[in-house]
Design a protein around this motif. Sequence first.
Motif, PDB file in Angstrom:
ATOM      1  N   ASP A  19       5.312  -0.743  -3.259  1.00 53.17           N
ATOM      2  CA  ASP A  19       3.931  -0.478  -3.667  1.00 53.17           C
ATOM      3  C   ASP A  19       3.179   0.094  -2.472  1.00 53.17           C
ATOM      4  O   ASP A  19       3.741   0.214  -1.378  1.00 53.17           O
ATOM      5  CB  ASP A  19       3.273  -1.774  -4.153  1.00 53.17           C
ATOM      6  N   TRP A  20       1.914   0.416  -2.687  1.00 52.44           N
ATOM      7  CA  TRP A  20       1.069   0.967  -1.628  1.00 52.44           C
ATOM      8  C   TRP A  20      -0.315   0.347  -1.709  1.00 52.44           C
ATOM      9  O   TRP A  20      -0.800   0.025  -2.788  1.00 52.44           O
ATOM     10  CB  TRP A  20       0.928   2.494  -1.769  1.00 52.44           C
ATOM     11  N   THR A  21      -0.931   0.180  -0.564  1.00 51.90           N
ATOM     12  CA  THR A  21      -2.321  -0.252  -0.556  1.00 51.90           C
ATOM     13  C   THR A  21      -3.227   0.937  -0.873  1.00 51.90           C
ATOM     14  O   THR A  21      -2.774   2.076  -0.977  1.00 51.90           O
ATOM     15  CB  THR A  21      -2.718  -0.844   0.807  1.00 51.90           C
ATOM     16  N   VAL A  22      -4.525   0.661  -1.007  1.00 51.39           N
ATOM     17  CA  VAL A  22      -5.508   1.692  -1.338  1.00 51.39           C
ATOM     18  C   VAL A  22      -6.579   1.702  -0.255  1.00 51.39           C
ATOM     19  O   VAL A  22      -7.106   0.645   0.119  1.00 51.39           O
ATOM     20  CB  VAL A  22      -6.161   1.413  -2.711  1.00 51.39           C
ATOM     21  N   ARG A  23      -6.913   2.868   0.268  1.00 48.25           N
ATOM     22  CA  ARG A  23      -7.951   2.994   1.290  1.00 48.25           C
ATOM     23  C   ARG A  23      -9.333   2.783   0.666  1.00 48.25           C
ATOM     24  O   ARG A  23      -9.661   3.412  -0.348  1.00 48.25           O
ATOM     25  CB  ARG A  23      -7.893   4.370   1.951  1.00 48.25           C
ATOM     26  N   GLN A  24     -10.125   1.940   1.282  1.00 51.04           N
ATOM     27  CA  GLN A  24     -11.455   1.652   0.752  1.00 51.04           C
ATOM     28  C   GLN A  24     -12.362   2.874   0.792  1.00 51.04           C
ATOM     29  O   GLN A  24     -13.158   3.107  -0.113  1.00 51.04           O
ATOM     30  CB  GLN A  24     -12.096   0.498   1.542  1.00 51.04           C
ATOM     31  N   ARG A  25     -12.219   3.688   1.837  1.00 46.67           N
ATOM     32  CA  ARG A  25     -13.136   4.799   2.062  1.00 46.67           C
ATOM     33  C   ARG A  25     -13.034   5.869   0.992  1.00 46.67           C
ATOM     34  O   ARG A  25     -14.043   6.404   0.530  1.00 46.67           O
ATOM     35  CB  ARG A  25     -12.880   5.409   3.449  1.00 46.67           C
ATOM     36  N   ASN A  26     -11.791   6.210   0.565  1.00 44.89           N
ATOM     37  CA  ASN A  26     -11.625   7.336  -0.357  1.00 44.89           C
ATOM     38  C   ASN A  26     -10.693   7.037  -1.523  1.00 44.89           C
ATOM     39  O   ASN A  26     -10.389   7.930  -2.323  1.00 44.89           O
ATOM     40  CB  ASN A  26     -11.115   8.568   0.405  1.00 44.89           C
ATOM     41  N   GLN A  27     -10.213   5.804  -1.626  1.00 39.68           N
ATOM     42  CA  GLN A  27      -9.321   5.377  -2.717  1.00 39.68           C
ATOM     43  C   GLN A  27      -7.971   6.105  -2.697  1.00 39.68           C
ATOM     44  O   GLN A  27      -7.252   6.114  -3.703  1.00 39.68           O
ATOM     45  CB  GLN A  27      -9.999   5.557  -4.077  1.00 39.68           C
ATOM     46  N   GLU A  28      -7.605   6.678  -1.566  1.00 40.26           N
ATOM     47  CA  GLU A  28      -6.297   7.310  -1.455  1.00 40.26           C
ATOM     48  C   GLU A  28      -5.235   6.281  -1.076  1.00 40.26           C
ATOM     49  O   GLU A  28      -5.545   5.160  -0.695  1.00 40.26           O
ATOM     50  CB  GLU A  28      -6.346   8.436  -0.416  1.00 40.26           C
ATOM     51  N   ARG A  29      -3.979   6.691  -1.157  1.00 39.81           N
ATOM     52  CA  ARG A  29      -2.863   5.790  -0.851  1.00 39.81           C
ATOM     53  C   ARG A  29      -2.893   5.392   0.612  1.00 39.81           C
ATOM     54  O   ARG A  29      -3.124   6.221   1.489  1.00 39.81           O
ATOM     55  CB  ARG A  29      -1.536   6.486  -1.184  1.00 39.81           C
ATOM     56  N   GLY A  30      -2.682   4.097   0.881  1.00 37.18           N
ATOM     57  CA  GLY A  30      -2.741   3.585   2.238  1.00 37.18           C
ATOM     58  C   GLY A  30      -1.374   3.205   2.780  1.00 37.18           C
ATOM     59  O   GLY A  30      -0.477   4.052   2.895  1.00 37.18           O
ATOM     60  N   GLU A  31      -1.192   1.933   3.090  1.00 38.11           N
ATOM     61  CA  GLU A  31       0.036   1.463   3.727  1.00 38.11           C
ATOM     62  C   GLU A  31       1.127   1.146   2.696  1.00 38.11           C
ATOM     63  O   GLU A  31       0.849   0.665   1.589  1.00 38.11           O
ATOM     64  CB  GLU A  31      -0.236   0.198   4.537  1.00 38.11           C
ATOM     65  N   ALA A  32       2.364   1.390   3.099  1.00 35.11           N
ATOM     66  CA  ALA A  32       3.510   1.013   2.267  1.00 35.11           C
ATOM     67  C   ALA A  32       3.680  -0.505   2.270  1.00 35.11           C
ATOM     68  O   ALA A  32       3.426  -1.169   3.274  1.00 35.11           O
ATOM     69  CB  ALA A  32       4.779   1.681   2.795  1.00 35.11           C
ATOM     70  N   ILE A  33       4.117  -1.032   1.148  1.00 37.25           N
ATOM     71  CA  ILE A  33       4.440  -2.456   1.007  1.00 37.25           C
ATOM     72  C   ILE A  33       5.921  -2.557   0.683  1.00 37.25           C
ATOM     73  O   ILE A  33       6.409  -1.906  -0.257  1.00 37.25           O
ATOM     74  CB  ILE A  33       3.600  -3.109  -0.110  1.00 37.25           C
ATOM     75  N   TYR A  34       6.643  -3.343   1.457  1.00 38.58           N
ATOM     76  CA  TYR A  34       8.082  -3.505   1.276  1.00 38.58           C
ATOM     77  C   TYR A  34       8.391  -4.914   0.764  1.00 38.58           C
ATOM     78  O   TYR A  34       7.829  -5.894   1.262  1.00 38.58           O
ATOM     79  CB  TYR A  34       8.824  -3.255   2.592  1.00 38.58           C
ATOM     80  N   ARG A  35       9.258  -4.987  -0.233  1.00 37.57           N
ATOM     81  CA  ARG A  35       9.682  -6.279  -0.778  1.00 37.57           C
ATOM     82  C   ARG A  35      11.202  -6.291  -0.877  1.00 37.57           C
ATOM     83  O   ARG A  35      11.809  -5.344  -1.379  1.00 37.57           O
ATOM     84  CB  ARG A  35       9.054  -6.519  -2.149  1.00 37.57           C
TER      85      ARG A  35
END
Length: 439
Positions: free
Chosen positions: A395-411
């Motif tokens: 999955d990916w996080t979401v940037r608060q500033r522009n709602q674009e894709r942020g950091e990768a999440i690894y499971r």
Amino acid sequence: MADNAVSTPISAPIVMVSAIASGQGKTTVTAALARHLLNRGKRVRVFKTGADFIDPMILAQACGAPVLSLDLWLLGLPACRRLLAQAAAESDIVLIEGVMGLYDGTPSSADLANAFGVPVMAVVDASSMAQTLGAVVMGLRDFGPVKMAGVIANRVASDGHLQMIKSALGDIPLLASLPRQEKVLPERHLGLVLPSEVAHIDDILDELAAQVLLQDNIWTQLPVSRFAEEEMQALALPRLLENKVIAIARDAAFAFLYPANLTCLQEMGGRLVYFSPLANEPIPDQADAVYLPGGYPELHGKCLSEAQQWIASIQAFHAAQKPIYAECGGMLSLVEILSDSAEQTWAMAGLLPGKITMQKRLAALGMQSMNSPAGELRGHTFHYSKLESDLPAADWTVRQRNQERGEAIYRKNGLHASYFHAYFPSNPAASAAFFLPQY
């Protein structure tokens, strides 16, 4: 509360310590003020605006009490008000250190100050200006506008310099000043050096406190913020971690922990135990889950690579598919190879395939959020390294500033790893899931 009971009023002066930008000396001045007041017998509470780990450690060292985050986006307005009410009930003065410049960010330090009617103390680095400081502070006051309590002139060269500054302020009070400092709080790539690593940290803070030229009646001039006793009360959290033992890595390599995160886990029923990978301590036997917070593994690559008991214990824990939550620095310790800023490479625990490389340029900074079945979990990211891995992101996080894709999440087999630092109180249920067997 009985119908005929009378609510006890709570009040204290509360002030925002802000500036035109980073680098003006906000943390130094806030720490000096807090220690100055503490040494005068005052009860002082300090908050830090925004997402930060190191500044609150320095400020806690200065004021003798935990320093919590106070941020409208991370916490929300009701939670911020509750924390301020609790602080006002147990202190004589409450300081809030702002983040970056007064109007930077959405929401900004100015937004927070205005939300609670808190006046602003403007810290200005006076080392390269004199009368112009008046124009700077008037602009800070009027742009928003904000209530301006007054000015703290930092790095003042002389009495004459101070008088020139004072003459240019008009109706804005000069509340305090500090001279140019011979002893300063040391810094590294993620900010100030951890207080536990600074020799004679209390001597430095006491010296800074002694250098503060402060108006004796400053606090009687500040407006008092008032709260009702009911505003101190927080809702009880669901006991989602009842009887769960969470082992938390805590040492110089794993030091970035929000105190509020620990409190949140405990209020959900979790029992916290601590261990030190740097001391080659294995995960405690009773642990049901592991929490690897951020910190500075890149400064301790050799030590961590040689900590065979720690490595064997985390590998066995992962093989048993027990929950491991690793954020930022915690994730650095779990890859196969870590390349530090000197380009030396070290073998890490190897739970995540790939290599992390430190770089001179900032890789990411800012507020982000993570979506989960329990809703949005908020937090931030701040790192100078880059991960190269064949493992696809879950999955990916979401940037608060522009709602674009942020950091990768690894499971992977019970492991949840990311550069994302979560602020657990923003969504306790989503946070509890990290420590339960489901990934």
